[in-house]
Design an enzyme around this catalytic site. Structure first.
Site, PDB file in Angstrom:
ATOM      1  N   TYR A  43       0.839  -1.194   0.000  1.00 57.36           N
ATOM      2  CA  TYR A  43       0.000   0.000   0.000  1.00 57.36           C
ATOM      3  C   TYR A  43       0.875   1.245   0.000  1.00 57.36           C
ATOM      4  O   TYR A  43       2.051   1.216   0.373  1.00 57.36           O
ATOM      5  CB  TYR A  43      -0.941   0.012   1.211  1.00 57.36           C
ATOM      6  CG  TYR A  43      -0.229   0.125   2.539  1.00 57.36           C
ATOM      7  CD1 TYR A  43       0.048   1.370   3.109  1.00 57.36           C
ATOM      8  CD2 TYR A  43       0.176  -1.014   3.241  1.00 57.36           C
ATOM      9  CE1 TYR A  43       0.709   1.475   4.331  1.00 57.36           C
ATOM     10  CE2 TYR A  43       0.831  -0.919   4.462  1.00 57.36           C
ATOM     11  CZ  TYR A  43       1.093   0.334   4.999  1.00 57.36           C
ATOM     12  OH  TYR A  43       1.753   0.434   6.200  1.00 57.36           O
ATOM     13  N   CYS A  44       0.286   2.355  -0.436  1.00 52.39           N
ATOM     14  CA  CYS A  44       0.949   3.661  -0.393  1.00 52.39           C
ATOM     15  C   CYS A  44      -0.133   4.724  -0.209  1.00 52.39           C
ATOM     16  O   CYS A  44      -1.289   4.400   0.052  1.00 52.39           O
ATOM     17  CB  CYS A  44       1.780   3.911  -1.654  1.00 52.39           C
ATOM     18  SG  CYS A  44       0.835   3.817  -3.186  1.00 52.39           S
ATOM     19  N   THR A  45       0.213   5.987  -0.359  1.00 52.03           N
ATOM     20  CA  THR A  45      -0.730   7.065  -0.056  1.00 52.03           C
ATOM     21  C   THR A  45      -1.964   7.045  -0.949  1.00 52.03           C
ATOM     22  O   THR A  45      -3.099   7.003  -0.467  1.00 52.03           O
ATOM     23  CB  THR A  45      -0.044   8.433  -0.165  1.00 52.03           C
ATOM     24  OG1 THR A  45       1.139   8.430   0.624  1.00 52.03           O
ATOM     25  CG2 THR A  45      -0.970   9.548   0.306  1.00 52.03           C
TER      26      THR A  45
END
Length: 472
Positions: free
Chosen positions: A324-326
């Protein structure tokens, strides 16, 4: 030739005289509460050209007439953000009370799309011109692999920009995340450096008069142009299904973001690569999963197995990975990289952390802490409510209230995370920059980018010096 769509000109909510910004902006950034009674309509103030009290405070070197040539500007009432307005005892007038206009709320939209876009440079000029005319600010990157950006403006203007971008069928279907903001949250941006976390490509420097449209090799820098999410990408997992996936003990949850982001929040049980830049991620993968050591372990001496069989046995077992990331863009490239390395089960959170915080209730959430965002909000919590962290303008890293109590903290100069890396000369430059901001509301002073204008005081000083020379 690329034709521009019809452009509707009207004053941007953040249009104002910037010299008077500093006092209110600094107070807003340094304090989250006030003893004064709440403003019933805090979002905007109305300034009419006939109000002599405020107009008398604006010197002639910053005439509003500079923009009066724009269609539809001169006869309109100017709408000023409180954070930019001069402090006075005048009661605010709600938008629409004096003019019958409706309030133009701002919205931040982050968007991207990977696409085969070799002629990307041709879009830069018309896109920048459109944003400037509509007073849409922010940062946009164009590259042969697509587009990535984050912009701020009134909803109608931002939608017009996005419609213009998607007129190219290759860019149609942008992945986007939006957040409403108030003018108070859009205080004057202090500026940034290319070495800061808010460097080009991931930031949104929402100065009311500025948009950057840059040409780059990649829309998100992994340093490996051969890795293409256009060709293959991991499997998307929606926010509602994410908890089940990462709760499985056989799933390795990887946070693809950098250390200054993971420091203030991440998913429960997630692995932190402790990177300082996204381009370090491939090396971390190789070292963590020992992908470069398998070939060295093959030894056919005294074995009846074929080389291919030995290689297959010595290959590290590829775990199921959920990353996951922003907002999702880094995961697209990271998942493509993992697939190229032989990983079979690669998943990533659709819409990123922001979409998860928007859709998943706090009482059901596996998210811990706050999510760093690349705009003036600094961080957000569940429901995309603005978080508690502030920004160190010395290094552009998020700082907590506890960090600001540390001896290394100095407003706009340093914090516990950058103090040791700065020389006294660098700190002095930062102090000088802050003084410019406090005096003029802009780094570089009122004449930044143009020839300084002579004032009566300076002319009198020059005349006095000349007379002294003549006497001598």
């Amino acid at each position: 030739m690329v034709s521009l769509p019809h452009v509707c000109m009207h004053p941007h909510p953040l249009l104002l005289y910037r010299r008077t910004a500093s006092a209110a902006a600094i107070r807003m950034l340094s304090s989250s509460s006030s003893s004064s009674p709440p403003n019933p309509n805090p979002s905007t103030l109305i300034f009419n050209s006939s109000m002599s009290q405020l107009s008398s405070e604006i010197p002639s070197i910053f005439p509003f007439s500079a923009d009066s040539s724009q269609p539809g500007f001169g006869s309109h009432t100017l709408r000023l953000s409180k954070s930019f307005a001069a402090t006075n005892n005048q009661a605010p007038i709600g938008v629409g009370q004096a003019t019958g206009e409706t309030e133009c709320s701002l919205v931040v939209v982050s968007f991207y799309k990977f696409a085969d876009f070799p002629d990307h440079a041709g879009l830069r000029k018309p896109l920048k011109e459109l944003c400037e005319r509509l007073r849409v600010s922010g940062g946009i990157i164009l590259a042969p692999e697509g587009i990535n950006g984050s912009v701020c403006g009134t909803r109608d203007c931002v939608e017009e920009v996005l419609t213009f971008i998607q007129a190219d069928e290759r860019l149609n279907g942008l992945r986007r995340i939006e957040s409403p903001v108030s003018p108070e949250e859009e205080a004057i941006h202090h500026g940034h450096t290319s070495a800061s976390p808010l460097a080009a490509g991931e930031d949104a420097p929402f100065r009311w008069d500025h948009v950057r449209v840059k040409l780059k090799k990649e829309i998100v820098t992994l340093g490996m142009p051969s890795v293409s999410p256009i060709e293959r990408v991991g499997e998307y997992v929606g926010p509602k299904e994410w908890n089940k996936l990462i709760s499985d003990p056989d799933t390795v949850v990887v946070d693809v973001r950098n250390g200054y982001e993971t420091r203030i929040g991440k998913f429960k049980g997630a692995v932190d690569p402790c990177t300082t830049a996204f381009r370090e991620f491939p090396s971390w993968v190789d070292e963590t999963f020992e992908l470069n050591e398998s070939d060295d372990q093959v030894n056919s001496a005294g074995s009846t197995q074929t080389t291919a069989e030995q290689i297959e046995e010595t290959k590290p077992k590829m775990p199921r990975v959920a990353m996951y990331c922003t907002g999702g863009i880094r995961c697209e490239k990271a998942s493509s990289f993992l697939l190229s390395k032989g990983f079979k089960e690669v998943y990533h959170l659709k819409g990123g952390i922001l979409k998860y915080l928007e859709e998943v209730p706090k009482n059901e959430s596996l998210w811990e802490g706050e999510c760093f965002v690349f705009d003036k909000r600094v961080s957000v919590e569940h429901g995309l409510v603005q978080g508690t962290h502030k920004l160190c303008y010395g290094c552009k890293q998020p700082v907590s209230d506890a960090d600001m109590e540390a001896p290394e903290w100095e407003h706009a100069v340093s914090c516990p995370y950058c103090y040791s890396s700065k020389s006294e000369e660098e700190r002095e430059r930062a102090r000088a920059r802050q003084k410019q901001f406090e005096r003029w509301g802009i780094i570089g002073g009122p004449d930044k980018g143009r020839k300084p204008m002579k004032t009566q005081e300076s002319e009198e000083g020059n005349a006095e010096q000349m007379s002294k020379l003549n006497i001598a």
